[in-house]
Design a protein around this motif. Structure first.
Motif, short mmCIF file in Angstrom:
data_model
loop_
_atom_site.label_atom_id
_atom_site.label_comp_id
_atom_site.label_asym_id
_atom_site.label_seq_id
_atom_site.Cartn_x
_atom_site.Cartn_y
_atom_site.Cartn_z
N PRO A 19 0.82 -1.23 0.00
CA PRO A 19 0.00 0.00 0.00
C PRO A 19 0.85 1.27 0.00
O PRO A 19 1.88 1.36 0.67
CB PRO A 19 -0.82 -0.13 1.28
CG PRO A 19 -0.90 -1.60 1.53
CD PRO A 19 0.43 -2.14 1.09
N ILE A 20 0.37 2.25 -0.76
CA ILE A 20 1.02 3.55 -0.87
C ILE A 20 0.08 4.59 -0.28
O ILE A 20 -1.13 4.56 -0.55
CB ILE A 20 1.26 3.92 -2.35
CG1 ILE A 20 1.97 2.78 -3.10
CG2 ILE A 20 2.05 5.22 -2.47
CD1 ILE A 20 1.89 2.93 -4.62
N PRO A 21 0.55 5.51 0.55
CA PRO A 21 -0.34 6.56 1.06
C PRO A 21 -0.91 7.37 -0.09
O PRO A 21 -0.19 7.72 -1.03
CB PRO A 21 0.58 7.40 1.96
CG PRO A 21 1.97 7.11 1.45
CD PRO A 21 1.94 5.70 0.99
N ASN A 22 -2.20 7.65 -0.03
CA ASN A 22 -2.88 8.26 -1.16
C ASN A 22 -2.63 9.76 -1.27
O ASN A 22 -1.94 10.36 -0.44
CB ASN A 22 -4.38 7.97 -1.06
CG ASN A 22 -4.96 7.50 -2.38
OD1 ASN A 22 -4.58 7.99 -3.44
ND2 ASN A 22 -5.89 6.57 -2.32
N TYR A 23 -3.22 10.34 -2.32
CA TYR A 23 -3.04 11.76 -2.62
C TYR A 23 -3.46 12.62 -1.44
O TYR A 23 -4.60 12.53 -0.98
CB TYR A 23 -3.88 12.13 -3.84
CG TYR A 23 -3.35 11.60 -5.16
CD1 TYR A 23 -3.16 12.45 -6.24
CD2 TYR A 23 -3.06 10.25 -5.33
CE1 TYR A 23 -2.69 11.97 -7.46
CE2 TYR A 23 -2.57 9.76 -6.53
CZ TYR A 23 -2.39 10.62 -7.59
OH TYR A 23 -1.91 10.15 -8.79
#
Length: 290
Positions: free
Chosen positions: A222-226
């Motif tokens: 998972p990548i932290p979102n905008y």
């Protein structure tokens, strides 16, 4: 008898003391300039976000001016020099902005699928002989813009963690946009490519790429979102009102332009995964054109 110099100094000190409290309390502008991502034409973005403008004006009791800069770099510079008060950044663009403007604060991130995170895909042409990520050895991989999170930094880091070094174990090309990467993979101009999962699924759904010619071979963590960010020198009361307005935003019509279900709380520490990945790849973020 008081000298002119002493009197002058006293007047200057008096002026500073009179302005000191308001400065220490922070900025509270009558008009808030809100910058949106320059990923479409400025007129389209502003038109699509009139609902956001009206909502913020009602919640904050201030005039709202929507701003669309020419590119990510100019948006970063606008935040740096306080020409905008709120900014909606891409994850890596935020990290670049934070490195140049330590005072800015992330406070809310796009929520999709119930989470304020998203993932990146490594896709491959079905005829390229790539069944898993490790098979890109000796192939050519397409990445997006150097400042892209999910089309460059994260997929490149994924390959690095598998022992594959860009430029040594595989060739690579920067192709600009996510859809350009997908089209290049589909056509076989590159054998594999990095792309946002959300964008890939949208391209498939809209039949802009042929899913029979392209397959997913790996997915990132998972990548932290905008994130939404604000100037750190705004008044605490104004910051609280801004944060509440975004975290309590429920209207689907306002959220639709962002392809969001909601906006959830987030902190700068959530973006350390990007800093760690850049460090792993020996990428100096201060030299990345954002």
């Amino acid at each position: 008898m008081i000298s002119r110099r002493t009197l002058g100094a006293g007047l200057v000190l008096g002026a500073l003391l009179r302005t000191g409290p308001s400065l220490s309390q922070g900025a509270d502008p009558d008009t808030l300039k809100v910058a949106l991502l320059p990923d479409e034409s400025a007129s389209t973005i502003i038109q699509n976000n009139q609902g956001l403008k009206s909502y913020l004006e009602e919640r904050l009791g201030k005039r709202i001016e929507l701003v669309v800069t020419t590119d990510y770099s100019s948006m970063i510079e606008a935040m740096r020099f306080k020409r905008i008060d709120l900014g909606y950044f891409g994850p890596l663009s935020y990290v670049l902005a934070k490195s140049r403007s330590p005072g800015i604060e992330p406070f809310a991130a796009l929520v999709s699928g119930g989470k304020p995170t998203y993932t990146s895909y490594l896709i491959a042409n079905v005829n390229a002989g790539i069944a898993k990520a490790e098979d890109v050895r000796g192939k050519t991989v397409g990445f997006g813009d150097p400042a892209s999170t999910s089309s460059h930094l994260i997929p490149r880091g994924l390959l690095k963690n598998l022992g594959l070094e860009a430029g040594e174990d595989f060739k690579f090309q920067h192709l600009g946009t996510h859809d350009a990467v997908a089209r290049a993979v589909e056509a076989g101009n590159v054998q594999a490519g990095g792309i946002s999962r959300t964008i890939f699924e949208t391209l498939v759904e809209r039949k802009l790429i042929d899913s029979s010619k392209v397959k997913v071979v790996a997915e990132s963590r998972p990548i932290p979102n905008y994130p939404w960010t604000l100037r750190g020198d705004l008044t605490p009361a104004l910051k609280d009102k801004i944060k509440s307005a975004f975290l309590e935003m429920k209207d689907p019509a306002i959220l639709k332009p962002f392809k969001a279900e909601a906006f959830g709380p987030i902190t700068d520490a959530d973006y350390d995964v990007l800093r760690e990945t850049a460090k792993l790849l020996n990428i100096d973020l201060t030299k990345v054109k954002g």
